[in-house]
Design a protein around this motif. Structure first.
Motif, PDB file in Angstrom:
ATOM      1  N   ARG A  63      -1.458   0.013  -5.114  1.00  0.00           N
ATOM      2  CA  ARG A  63      -2.465  -0.563  -4.211  1.00  0.00           C
ATOM      3  C   ARG A  63      -2.632   0.421  -3.061  1.00  0.00           C
ATOM      4  O   ARG A  63      -1.652   0.805  -2.417  1.00  0.00           O
ATOM      5  N   ASP A  64      -3.867   0.857  -2.828  1.00  0.00           N
ATOM      6  CA  ASP A  64      -4.058   1.802  -1.723  1.00  0.00           C
ATOM      7  C   ASP A  64      -4.253   1.057  -0.408  1.00  0.00           C
ATOM      8  O   ASP A  64      -4.264  -0.174  -0.365  1.00  0.00           O
ATOM      9  N   ARG A  65      -4.382   1.791   0.662  1.00  0.00           N
ATOM     10  CA  ARG A  65      -4.468   1.182   1.991  1.00  0.00           C
ATOM     11  C   ARG A  65      -5.717   0.332   2.194  1.00  0.00           C
ATOM     12  O   ARG A  65      -5.737  -0.566   3.013  1.00  0.00           O
ATOM     13  N   SER A  66      -6.751   0.591   1.396  1.00  0.00           N
ATOM     14  CA  SER A  66      -7.963  -0.228   1.493  1.00  0.00           C
ATOM     15  C   SER A  66      -7.871  -1.473   0.611  1.00  0.00           C
ATOM     16  O   SER A  66      -8.762  -2.315   0.637  1.00  0.00           O
ATOM     17  N   GLY A  67      -6.795  -1.600  -0.192  1.00  0.00           N
ATOM     18  CA  GLY A  67      -6.616  -2.752  -1.045  1.00  0.00           C
ATOM     19  C   GLY A  67      -7.030  -2.545  -2.487  1.00  0.00           C
ATOM     20  O   GLY A  67      -6.879  -3.434  -3.317  1.00  0.00           O
ATOM     21  N   LYS A  68      -7.526  -1.359  -2.826  1.00  0.00           N
ATOM     22  CA  LYS A  68      -7.947  -1.083  -4.198  1.00  0.00           C
ATOM     23  C   LYS A  68      -6.715  -0.960  -5.094  1.00  0.00           C
ATOM     24  O   LYS A  68      -5.703  -0.400  -4.702  1.00  0.00           O
ATOM     25  N   LEU A  69      -6.834  -1.517  -6.319  1.00  0.00           N
ATOM     26  CA  LEU A  69      -5.722  -1.548  -7.264  1.00  0.00           C
ATOM     27  C   LEU A  69      -5.931  -0.548  -8.399  1.00  0.00           C
ATOM     28  O   LEU A  69      -7.060  -0.344  -8.851  1.00  0.00           O
ATOM     29  N   TYR A  70      -4.817   0.012  -8.872  1.00  0.00           N
ATOM     30  CA  TYR A  70      -4.834   0.969  -9.977  1.00  0.00           C
ATOM     31  C   TYR A  70      -3.665   0.671 -10.897  1.00  0.00           C
ATOM     32  O   TYR A  70      -2.613   0.209 -10.450  1.00  0.00           O
ATOM     33  N   ALA A  71      -3.823   0.991 -12.175  1.00  0.00           N
ATOM     34  CA  ALA A  71      -2.719   0.860 -13.134  1.00  0.00           C
ATOM     35  C   ALA A  71      -2.822   1.997 -14.141  1.00  0.00           C
ATOM     36  O   ALA A  71      -3.890   2.237 -14.714  1.00  0.00           O
ATOM     37  N   ILE A  72      -1.700   2.703 -14.322  1.00  0.00           N
ATOM     38  CA  ILE A  72      -1.621   3.788 -15.294  1.00  0.00           C
ATOM     39  C   ILE A  72      -0.323   3.627 -16.088  1.00  0.00           C
ATOM     40  O   ILE A  72       0.545   2.841 -15.716  1.00  0.00           O
ATOM     41  N   ASP A  73      -0.200   4.394 -17.156  1.00  0.00           N
ATOM     42  CA  ASP A  73       1.053   4.419 -17.911  1.00  0.00           C
ATOM     43  C   ASP A  73       2.153   4.919 -16.987  1.00  0.00           C
ATOM     44  O   ASP A  73       1.938   5.832 -16.190  1.00  0.00           O
ATOM     45  N   ASN A  74       3.324   4.329 -17.059  1.00  0.00           N
ATOM     46  CA  ASN A  74       4.431   4.704 -16.177  1.00  0.00           C
ATOM     47  C   ASN A  74       5.192   5.931 -16.669  1.00  0.00           C
ATOM     48  O   ASN A  74       5.946   6.528 -15.924  1.00  0.00           O
ATOM     49  N   ARG A  75       4.970   6.350 -17.922  1.00  0.00           N
ATOM     50  CA  ARG A  75       5.723   7.465 -18.492  1.00  0.00           C
ATOM     51  C   ARG A  75       5.129   8.802 -18.088  1.00  0.00           C
ATOM     52  O   ARG A  75       3.960   9.069 -18.291  1.00  0.00           O
ATOM     53  N   PHE A  97      -4.364   9.837  -6.245  1.00  0.00           N
ATOM     54  CA  PHE A  97      -3.438  10.319  -7.260  1.00  0.00           C
ATOM     55  C   PHE A  97      -2.028   9.842  -6.961  1.00  0.00           C
ATOM     56  O   PHE A  97      -1.718   9.400  -5.862  1.00  0.00           O
ATOM     57  N   VAL A  98      -1.172   9.964  -7.979  1.00  0.00           N
ATOM     58  CA  VAL A  98       0.267   9.789  -7.811  1.00  0.00           C
ATOM     59  C   VAL A  98       0.912  11.076  -8.310  1.00  0.00           C
ATOM     60  O   VAL A  98       0.517  11.618  -9.340  1.00  0.00           O
ATOM     61  N   PRO A 122       0.818  -1.205   0.000  1.00  0.00           N
ATOM     62  CA  PRO A 122       0.000   0.000   0.000  1.00  0.00           C
ATOM     63  C   PRO A 122       0.863   1.271   0.000  1.00  0.00           C
ATOM     64  O   PRO A 122       1.827   1.377   0.753  1.00  0.00           O
ATOM     65  N   GLY A 123       0.509   2.189  -0.907  1.00  0.00           N
ATOM     66  CA  GLY A 123       1.203   3.462  -0.982  1.00  0.00           C
ATOM     67  C   GLY A 123       2.482   3.452  -1.801  1.00  0.00           C
ATOM     68  O   GLY A 123       3.112   4.487  -1.971  1.00  0.00           O
ATOM     69  N   ARG A 124       2.887   2.296  -2.332  1.00  0.00           N
ATOM     70  CA  ARG A 124       4.124   2.199  -3.123  1.00  0.00           C
ATOM     71  C   ARG A 124       3.785   1.653  -4.502  1.00  0.00           C
ATOM     72  O   ARG A 124       2.954   0.770  -4.640  1.00  0.00           O
ATOM     73  N   GLY A 125       4.462   2.152  -5.509  1.00  0.00           N
ATOM     74  CA  GLY A 125       4.217   1.712  -6.870  1.00  0.00           C
ATOM     75  C   GLY A 125       5.183   0.647  -7.328  1.00  0.00           C
ATOM     76  O   GLY A 125       6.262   0.478  -6.763  1.00  0.00           O
TER      77      GLY A 125
END
Length: 116
Positions: free
Chosen positions: A49-61, A83-84, A31-34
């Protein structure tokens, strides 16, 4: 998608044009780390992955600096939106939509995420 933290041996998959692609084990996401993942076409995705366990994926560029660094950015929330912040120039990208919160004319790609 939200998961219980005690779930083990599960893989994270991203929806790509040709179907689902396995990128890593769920246990790799803290959680909190990419985490950066190399995709079959040579692009990279940044997974979170956020602290509640929800997952996200975005372009890394980072579209402002051009470097593949968003997976190393700081995560947070703004008006309830996850956000990141890029480690380069600190622009914030909405993890659900990919829209830059600091310049809405800019966005990064987002990916549908599932655990299998």
């Amino acid at each position: 998608m939200t998961l219980a933290p005690e779930t083990t041996d599960l893989k994270i998959e991203l929806q790509l044009e040709n179907g689902w692609f396995t990128v890593c084990e769920l246990s790799r996401l803290l959680p909190g780390r990419g985490v950066a993942a190399l995709l079959p076409d040579g692009r990279q995705a940044a997974l979170f992955r956020d602290r509640s366990g929800k997952l996200y994926a975005i372009d890394n560029r980072d579209p402002f600096g051009g470097a593949a660094v968003l997976s190393r950015g700081l995560t947070g929330t703004h008006q309830g939106r996850p956000f990141v912040a890029s480690p380069l120039l600190k622009q914030r990208f909405d993890l659900e939509t990919g829209v830059c919160l600091d310049d809405e004319s800019v966005r990064v790609a987002t990916y549908e995420v599932r655990v299998a």
